[in-house]
Design a protein around this motif. Structure first.
Motif, PDB file in Angstrom:
ATOM      1  N   THR A  89       2.424   8.485 -10.849  1.00 25.90           N
ATOM      2  CA  THR A  89       2.701   9.782 -10.688  1.00 25.90           C
ATOM      3  C   THR A  89       3.494  10.103  -9.384  1.00 25.90           C
ATOM      4  O   THR A  89       3.404   9.559  -8.378  1.00 25.90           O
ATOM      5  N   SER A  90       4.449  11.108 -10.085  1.00 25.76           N
ATOM      6  CA  SER A  90       5.323  11.357  -8.996  1.00 25.76           C
ATOM      7  C   SER A  90       6.415  10.176  -8.098  1.00 25.76           C
ATOM      8  O   SER A  90       6.359  10.302  -6.837  1.00 25.76           O
ATOM      9  N   GLY A  91       6.590   9.509  -9.062  1.00 29.66           N
ATOM     10  CA  GLY A  91       7.342   8.193  -8.254  1.00 29.66           C
ATOM     11  C   GLY A  91       6.418   7.276  -7.575  1.00 29.66           C
ATOM     12  O   GLY A  91       7.042   6.321  -6.746  1.00 29.66           O
ATOM     13  N   LEU A  92       5.072   7.255  -7.666  1.00 31.42           N
ATOM     14  CA  LEU A  92       4.396   6.276  -6.922  1.00 31.42           C
ATOM     15  C   LEU A  92       3.299   5.817  -7.875  1.00 31.42           C
ATOM     16  O   LEU A  92       2.962   6.194  -8.843  1.00 31.42           O
ATOM     17  N   ILE A  93       2.750   4.769  -7.474  1.00 23.78           N
ATOM     18  CA  ILE A  93       1.722   4.110  -8.495  1.00 23.78           C
ATOM     19  C   ILE A  93       0.536   4.716  -8.057  1.00 23.78           C
ATOM     20  O   ILE A  93      -0.190   4.967  -7.089  1.00 23.78           O
ATOM     21  N   SER A  94      -0.141   5.359  -9.324  1.00 22.08           N
ATOM     22  CA  SER A  94      -1.697   5.994  -9.340  1.00 22.08           C
ATOM     23  C   SER A  94      -2.637   5.135  -9.628  1.00 22.08           C
ATOM     24  O   SER A  94      -3.688   5.167  -9.056  1.00 22.08           O
ATOM     25  N   SER A  95      -2.203   4.068 -10.376  1.00 28.55           N
ATOM     26  CA  SER A  95      -3.354   3.236 -10.827  1.00 28.55           C
ATOM     27  C   SER A  95      -2.753   1.809 -11.087  1.00 28.55           C
ATOM     28  O   SER A  95      -1.601   1.546 -11.782  1.00 28.55           O
ATOM     29  N   TRP A  96      -3.458   0.876 -10.520  1.00 27.72           N
ATOM     30  CA  TRP A  96      -2.821  -0.694 -10.776  1.00 27.72           C
ATOM     31  C   TRP A  96      -3.996  -1.498 -11.125  1.00 27.72           C
ATOM     32  O   TRP A  96      -5.007  -1.628 -10.493  1.00 27.72           O
ATOM     33  N   GLN A  97      -4.139  -1.730 -12.531  1.00 26.24           N
ATOM     34  CA  GLN A  97      -5.427  -2.618 -13.074  1.00 26.24           C
ATOM     35  C   GLN A  97      -4.809  -4.207 -13.351  1.00 26.24           C
ATOM     36  O   GLN A  97      -4.105  -4.385 -14.270  1.00 26.24           O
ATOM     37  N   GLU A  98      -5.589  -5.065 -12.714  1.00 23.82           N
ATOM     38  CA  GLU A  98      -5.484  -6.389 -13.022  1.00 23.82           C
ATOM     39  C   GLU A  98      -6.230  -6.947 -13.901  1.00 23.82           C
ATOM     40  O   GLU A  98      -7.366  -6.562 -14.049  1.00 23.82           O
TER      41      GLU A  98
ATOM     42  N   ALA B 257       0.649  -1.196  -0.073  1.00 28.06           N
ATOM     43  CA  ALA B 257      -0.140  -0.140   0.108  1.00 28.06           C
ATOM     44  C   ALA B 257       0.931   1.259   0.034  1.00 28.06           C
ATOM     45  O   ALA B 257       0.415   2.310  -0.425  1.00 28.06           O
ATOM     46  N   SER B 258       2.140   1.305   0.611  1.00 34.21           N
ATOM     47  CA  SER B 258       2.845   2.390   0.707  1.00 34.21           C
ATOM     48  C   SER B 258       3.309   2.874  -0.538  1.00 34.21           C
ATOM     49  O   SER B 258       3.902   3.930  -0.794  1.00 34.21           O
ATOM     50  N   LEU B 259       3.380   1.932  -1.613  1.00 34.66           N
ATOM     51  CA  LEU B 259       3.945   2.242  -2.918  1.00 34.66           C
ATOM     52  C   LEU B 259       3.064   3.141  -3.882  1.00 34.66           C
ATOM     53  O   LEU B 259       3.249   3.483  -4.817  1.00 34.66           O
ATOM     54  N   PHE B 260       1.517   3.295  -3.118  1.00 33.72           N
ATOM     55  CA  PHE B 260       0.589   3.950  -3.972  1.00 33.72           C
ATOM     56  C   PHE B 260       0.580   5.606  -3.637  1.00 33.72           C
ATOM     57  O   PHE B 260       0.696   5.960  -2.374  1.00 33.72           O
ATOM     58  N   ALA B 261       0.311   6.369  -4.570  1.00 33.25           N
ATOM     59  CA  ALA B 261      -0.054   7.710  -4.241  1.00 33.25           C
ATOM     60  C   ALA B 261      -1.253   7.860  -3.513  1.00 33.25           C
ATOM     61  O   ALA B 261      -2.146   7.086  -3.216  1.00 33.25           O
ATOM     62  N   GLU B 262      -1.343   9.076  -2.841  1.00 31.97           N
ATOM     63  CA  GLU B 262      -2.537   9.386  -2.170  1.00 31.97           C
ATOM     64  C   GLU B 262      -3.899   9.153  -2.980  1.00 31.97           C
ATOM     65  O   GLU B 262      -4.707   8.812  -2.220  1.00 31.97           O
ATOM     66  N   ASN B 263      -4.044   9.637  -4.155  1.00 37.90           N
ATOM     67  CA  ASN B 263      -5.092   9.067  -5.069  1.00 37.90           C
ATOM     68  C   ASN B 263      -5.019   8.097  -5.894  1.00 37.90           C
ATOM     69  O   ASN B 263      -5.637   7.763  -6.786  1.00 37.90           O
ATOM     70  N   GLY B 264      -4.111   7.067  -5.274  1.00 39.91           N
ATOM     71  CA  GLY B 264      -3.923   5.604  -6.033  1.00 39.91           C
ATOM     72  C   GLY B 264      -5.025   4.658  -5.761  1.00 39.91           C
ATOM     73  O   GLY B 264      -5.696   4.808  -4.852  1.00 39.91           O
ATOM     74  N   GLU B 265      -5.180   3.787  -6.733  1.00 37.74           N
ATOM     75  CA  GLU B 265      -6.282   3.238  -6.820  1.00 37.74           C
ATOM     76  C   GLU B 265      -5.859   1.550  -7.591  1.00 37.74           C
ATOM     77  O   GLU B 265      -4.822   1.629  -8.020  1.00 37.74           O
ATOM     78  N   ILE B 266      -6.564   0.484  -7.032  1.00 36.69           N
ATOM     79  CA  ILE B 266      -6.245  -0.831  -7.573  1.00 36.69           C
ATOM     80  C   ILE B 266      -7.795  -1.015  -8.220  1.00 36.69           C
ATOM     81  O   ILE B 266      -8.590  -0.891  -7.851  1.00 36.69           O
ATOM     82  N   ILE B 267      -7.823  -1.457  -9.630  1.00 36.01           N
ATOM     83  CA  ILE B 267      -9.019  -1.959 -10.245  1.00 36.01           C
ATOM     84  C   ILE B 267      -8.850  -3.436 -10.489  1.00 36.01           C
ATOM     85  O   ILE B 267      -8.072  -3.902 -11.259  1.00 36.01           O
ATOM     86  N   LEU B 268      -9.623  -4.323  -9.916  1.00 33.58           N
ATOM     87  CA  LEU B 268      -9.450  -5.750 -10.105  1.00 33.58           C
ATOM     88  C   LEU B 268     -10.421  -6.227 -11.358  1.00 33.58           C
ATOM     89  O   LEU B 268     -11.139  -5.364 -11.810  1.00 33.58           O
ATOM     90  N   ASN B 269     -10.341  -7.531 -11.546  1.00 39.03           N
ATOM     91  CA  ASN B 269     -10.899  -8.114 -12.949  1.00 39.03           C
ATOM     92  C   ASN B 269     -12.256  -7.726 -12.769  1.00 39.03           C
ATOM     93  O   ASN B 269     -13.038  -7.559 -13.883  1.00 39.03           O
ATOM     94  N   ASN B 270     -13.073  -7.698 -11.603  1.00 36.14           N
ATOM     95  CA  ASN B 270     -14.498  -7.634 -11.730  1.00 36.14           C
ATOM     96  C   ASN B 270     -15.062  -5.926 -11.489  1.00 36.14           C
ATOM     97  O   ASN B 270     -16.063  -5.775 -11.107  1.00 36.14           O
ATOM     98  N   ASN B 271     -13.797  -5.140 -12.146  1.00 36.93           N
ATOM     99  CA  ASN B 271     -14.138  -3.497 -12.089  1.00 36.93           C
ATOM    100  C   ASN B 271     -14.318  -3.276 -10.760  1.00 36.93           C
ATOM    101  O   ASN B 271     -14.764  -2.088 -10.522  1.00 36.93           O
TER     102      ASN B 271
END
Length: 120
Positions: free
Chosen positions: A102-111, A24-38
């Motif tokens: 974004t700025s050295g962190l993950i802003s979006s991680w989509q599986e 979780a620490s690798l994500f930007a403050e507005n970061g998100e994960i989008i899983l297969n089921n949206n």
């Protein structure tokens, strides 16, 4: 190795180590994960949701098939394997992970699941 490649390696290690806080620490403050089921998981929930998922896994193995990194984007092609102690089932899935930085962190991680059937 550039900053985005380092973050990718840290994310993979955090998953294998089942370390939700580090992941979780690798994500930007507005970061998100989008899983297969949206399903979207926003930054404030990432550590808890990930920890809950990891809690029932005896192990996680990740086989990297390919990593492609551009300036602010990356694609990871991997095979994810785990064993869920609660269900007694082994999971094996080919995934392509699309990452935006974004700025050295993950802003979006989509599986995205690959539609091939794997034998584990």
């Amino acid at each position: 190795m550039n900053q985005n490649q380092i973050i990718i390696q840290q994310a993979i290690k955090a998953c294998i180590d089942k370390n939700a806080v580090t992941f979780a620490s690798l994500f930007a403050e507005n970061g998100e994960i989008i899983l297969n089921n949206n399903r979207k998981i926003l930054k404030p929930e990432i550590a808890k949701v990930t920890a809950d998922y990891f809690a029932n896994l005896a192990y996680i193995n990740i086989e990297i098939k390919n990593i492609s990194v551009a300036e602010n984007k990356a694609l990871i092609d991997w095979t994810w394997q785990d064993y869920n102690t609660l269900t007694g089932k082994q999971n094996c899935q080919d995934n392509v992970i699309s990452i935006h930085f974004t700025s050295g962190l993950i802003s979006s991680w989509q599986e995205n699941k690959v539609l091939s059937q794997l034998l584990c």
